[in-house]
Design a protein around this motif. Structure first.
Motif: not given
Length: 213
Positions: A134-147
């Motif tokens: 969902d927009p604003g969910d830190a999970a996507q940011a975490d996924a970006i950083e984890a790659l």
């Protein structure tokens, strides 16, 4: 303190993105890093109407230091700043073609978009599809950083695109080229297409220091 020149560069970039039709309504957000500070478009801002004296300033931890409330999607931006110290600007848009491609299966594990043109390889490079959140969910940011492979742009599943650069001009150029390549891909429809040969992709990626695994 953010330099007036940096603020104006962000305003000018917002106007350019809006003029290209890549940020409908109040969608999208852009930022620039200056030292340990980030200046960003505020929440709900129209990128065509940003004002240099009405921008959000945060530290890299996400604490608002001055200005209006920032976009809730700041974690996306922070993820790119954390991934690569040379990153100085991030552009996130809900442009039509990139958003459409983000709703389709990725071309490969490392790039949602195939290497259709030399300019995509030169200016964008591999562009992973980040799983939906969902927009604003830190999970996507975490996924970006984890790659663990290099990239300077990504598609956010069912959402839009995000691009980074060592300057705001470079980040905008990357976002524009990604949108153009997505437009080419969509125009092909169900037709079989021929991506660039692997040797050409490797040669271009090396020559232009573009990320391609």
């Amino acid at each position: 303190m953010i330099a007036p020149k940096t603020r104006q560069e962000l305003v000018d970039a917002g106007a350019r993105i809006a003029a290209a039709g890549m940020s409908p309504g109040s969608s999208g957000n852009i930022s620039m890093r200056e030292g340990d500070r980030v200046v960003m478009s505020p929440t709900g801002a129209d990128l065509a109407a940003l004002r240099a004296d009405e921008l959000s300033v945060l530290d890299l931890g996400g604490t608002l230091l001055s200005g209006p409330r920032p976009s809730k999607e700041f974690p996306f931006h922070r993820a790119f700043y954390r991934r690569a110290p040379a990153t100085a600007a991030v552009v996130h848009v809900h442009s039509l073609k990139a958003t459409a491609v983000s709703c389709t299966p990725p071309w490969s594990a490392h790039s949602a978009v195939p290497p259709l043109t030399p300019y995509f390889v030169m200016r964008v490079g591999q562009t992973p599809l980040i799983p939906y959140a969902d927009p604003g969910d830190a999970a996507q940011a975490d996924a970006i950083e984890a790659l663990r492979f290099p990239f300077r742009a990504a598609l956010l599943q069912n959402h839009g695109s995000i691009a980074a650069g060592t300057t705001i001009h470079e980040a905008v150029e990357t976002a524009v080229e990604l949108e153009q390549t997505c437009a080419v891909l969509l125009s092909l429809g169900e037709k079989r297409f021929q991506p660039l040969e692997a040797a050409a992709v490797s040669r271009l990626a090396e020559r232009y220091s573009s990320p391609w695994t």
